[in-house]
Design a protein around this motif. Structure first.
Motif, PDB file in Angstrom:
ATOM      1  N   LEU A  30      -6.466   7.311   7.855  1.00  0.00           N
ATOM      2  CA  LEU A  30      -5.211   6.900   6.898  1.00  0.00           C
ATOM      3  C   LEU A  30      -3.999   5.637   6.985  1.00  0.00           C
ATOM      4  O   LEU A  30      -3.433   6.196   8.188  1.00  0.00           O
ATOM      5  N   ILE A  31      -4.100   4.356   6.325  1.00  0.00           N
ATOM      6  CA  ILE A  31      -3.259   3.409   6.745  1.00  0.00           C
ATOM      7  C   ILE A  31      -1.931   3.455   5.556  1.00  0.00           C
ATOM      8  O   ILE A  31      -2.617   3.274   4.682  1.00  0.00           O
ATOM      9  N   TYR A  32      -0.792   3.856   5.672  1.00  0.00           N
ATOM     10  CA  TYR A  32      -0.041   3.817   4.379  1.00  0.00           C
ATOM     11  C   TYR A  32       0.671   2.486   4.793  1.00  0.00           C
ATOM     12  O   TYR A  32       0.697   1.836   5.359  1.00  0.00           O
ATOM     13  N   GLY A  33       0.913   2.598   2.990  1.00  0.00           N
ATOM     14  CA  GLY A  33       2.084   0.808   2.373  1.00  0.00           C
ATOM     15  C   GLY A  33       3.602   1.495   3.193  1.00  0.00           C
ATOM     16  O   GLY A  33       3.524   2.840   3.633  1.00  0.00           O
ATOM     17  N   LYS A  34       4.541  -0.082   3.200  1.00  0.00           N
ATOM     18  CA  LYS A  34       5.567   0.602   3.637  1.00  0.00           C
ATOM     19  C   LYS A  34       6.507  -0.107   2.951  1.00  0.00           C
ATOM     20  O   LYS A  34       6.316  -1.741   3.181  1.00  0.00           O
ATOM     21  N   PRO A  35       7.033   0.475   1.571  1.00  0.00           N
ATOM     22  CA  PRO A  35       7.879  -0.280   0.563  1.00  0.00           C
ATOM     23  C   PRO A  35       8.724  -1.749   1.377  1.00  0.00           C
ATOM     24  O   PRO A  35       9.387  -1.632   2.197  1.00  0.00           O
ATOM     25  N   GLY A  36       8.559  -3.079   0.767  1.00  0.00           N
ATOM     26  CA  GLY A  36       9.228  -4.103   1.530  1.00  0.00           C
ATOM     27  C   GLY A  36       8.278  -4.306   2.390  1.00  0.00           C
ATOM     28  O   GLY A  36       9.773  -5.605   3.063  1.00  0.00           O
ATOM     29  N   ILE A  51      -9.262   3.082   6.303  1.00  0.00           N
ATOM     30  CA  ILE A  51      -8.844   3.876   4.493  1.00  0.00           C
ATOM     31  C   ILE A  51      -7.322   3.522   3.898  1.00  0.00           C
ATOM     32  O   ILE A  51      -6.582   3.556   4.922  1.00  0.00           O
ATOM     33  N   LEU A  52      -6.684   2.607   3.480  1.00  0.00           N
ATOM     34  CA  LEU A  52      -5.756   2.001   2.849  1.00  0.00           C
ATOM     35  C   LEU A  52      -5.394   3.195   1.399  1.00  0.00           C
ATOM     36  O   LEU A  52      -5.789   3.161   0.457  1.00  0.00           O
ATOM     37  N   ALA A  53      -4.139   3.810   1.657  1.00  0.00           N
ATOM     38  CA  ALA A  53      -3.371   4.834   0.682  1.00  0.00           C
ATOM     39  C   ALA A  53      -2.929   4.076   0.063  1.00  0.00           C
ATOM     40  O   ALA A  53      -1.339   3.103   0.480  1.00  0.00           O
ATOM     41  N   CYS A  54      -2.614   4.045  -1.411  1.00  0.00           N
ATOM     42  CA  CYS A  54      -2.028   2.951  -2.032  1.00  0.00           C
ATOM     43  C   CYS A  54      -0.321   4.136  -2.157  1.00  0.00           C
ATOM     44  O   CYS A  54      -0.257   4.908  -3.532  1.00  0.00           O
ATOM     45  N   ARG A  59       6.270   9.296   0.605  1.00  0.00           N
ATOM     46  CA  ARG A  59       5.530   9.566  -0.614  1.00  0.00           C
ATOM     47  C   ARG A  59       4.567  10.773  -0.550  1.00  0.00           C
ATOM     48  O   ARG A  59       4.472  12.094  -1.846  1.00  0.00           O
ATOM     49  N   ALA A  60       4.117  10.824   0.705  1.00  0.00           N
ATOM     50  CA  ALA A  60       2.561  11.286   0.305  1.00  0.00           C
ATOM     51  C   ALA A  60       2.931  12.593   0.844  1.00  0.00           C
ATOM     52  O   ALA A  60       2.365  13.991   0.418  1.00  0.00           O
ATOM     53  N   LYS A  61       4.524  13.161   0.997  1.00  0.00           N
ATOM     54  CA  LYS A  61       4.141  14.387   1.927  1.00  0.00           C
ATOM     55  C   LYS A  61       4.908  15.050   0.498  1.00  0.00           C
ATOM     56  O   LYS A  61       5.627  16.606   0.543  1.00  0.00           O
TER      57      LYS A  61
END
Length: 253
Positions: A30-36, A51-54, A59-61
């Motif tokens: 998975l590729i997670y986002g990075k705020p900002g 796979i991109l995770a929104c 936050r996923a934890k």
């Protein structure tokens, strides 16, 4: 992409660029986002995206109450599922048969609720995540050379190095035969071990180029030309053309 020139033959080698190797990637792919901060991702032409995770990794934890997900594509319109785009109920995005036109900025907004323990007051929180996706192409003719193999770069790399070793062995054998089997009736032939060389030549297919400033984490990649630029030939740079509004342009029109 990289090409190795061996005598008159040209075979291609591609950097194995996939997606950004950073803390945003997990063992599950998975590729997670990075705020900002936009996350840059490089996808091989006609291959599937990761796979991109929104959501971001932190936050996923945590427990997320009543999450909703909204994806916006490069055309600034909401993404809808089709034969190339798959969006799950948990906000994960994956694209199949990735092409130049799919390049660009993908934005996901995660909405969820937080509840104050003292008052049980609910608050809706929204977080935006940006993903910049670029195409990293296979070289021209890779299908014929590799029979549609997903490991084309590994195969061509192996073949060109094998050809180099065999030609080197040929010259070494010829030198031995001429010297030992012809009773020295012809001039001696000498071969210096490891003197046979291959030369790397960089080039990109039309519509692609290299930009170390914009793509510092994939500096050796041939990446699809961004809007406002084009590449008409196998040069390694994308030229400016302000009238272009699409990715992968091959002419300034």
């Amino acid at each position: 992409m990289r090409a190795w020139v061996l005598l008159s033959a040209v075979l291609w080698y591609l950097t194995g660029a996939g997606w950004q190797r950073s803390s945003e990637r997990t063992g599950k792919g998975l590729i997670y986002g990075k705020p900002g901060h936009p996350v840059k991702i490089y996808v091989k032409l006609h291959h599937s995206s990761p796979i991109l995770a929104c959501m971001d990794f932190k936050r996923a934890k945590k427990e997320t109450v009543d999450p909703t997900y909204s994806w916006i594509g490069p055309n600034e319109k909401p993404l809808t599922e089709n034969n190339q785009i798959n969006i799950t109920k948990t906000g994960k995005l994956k694209m199949e048969d990735f092409q130049e036109a799919l390049s660009g900025l993908y934005t996901c907004t995660l909405s969820y609720k937080t509840v104050k323990a003292e008052t049980q007051e609910e608050t809706v929180v929204k977080q935006r995540y940006d993903f910049m996706i670029f195409v990293n192409p296979f070289a021209p003719g890779w299908k014929g050379a590799c029979n549609d193999s997903a490991d084309c770069e590994d195969i061509t790399n192996h073949n060109i190095l094998q050809a180099r070793d065999r030609i080197e062995e040929f010259f070494r054998s010829q030198a031995y035969i001429y010297y030992h089997d012809f009773n020295k009736t012809i001039p001696a032939m000498h071969f210096v071990d490891h003197s046979f060389q291959v030369v790397r030549m960089d080039s990109c297919r039309p519509g692609f180029g290299k930009n170390e400033g914009l793509h510092s984490n994939c500096a050796s990649c041939c990446v699809v030309c961004s809007p406002g630029t084009f590449s008409p030939d196998v040069d390694v740079t994308c030229q400016s053309c302000v009238s272009i509004r699409v990715y992968g342009a091959k002419s300034c029109t």
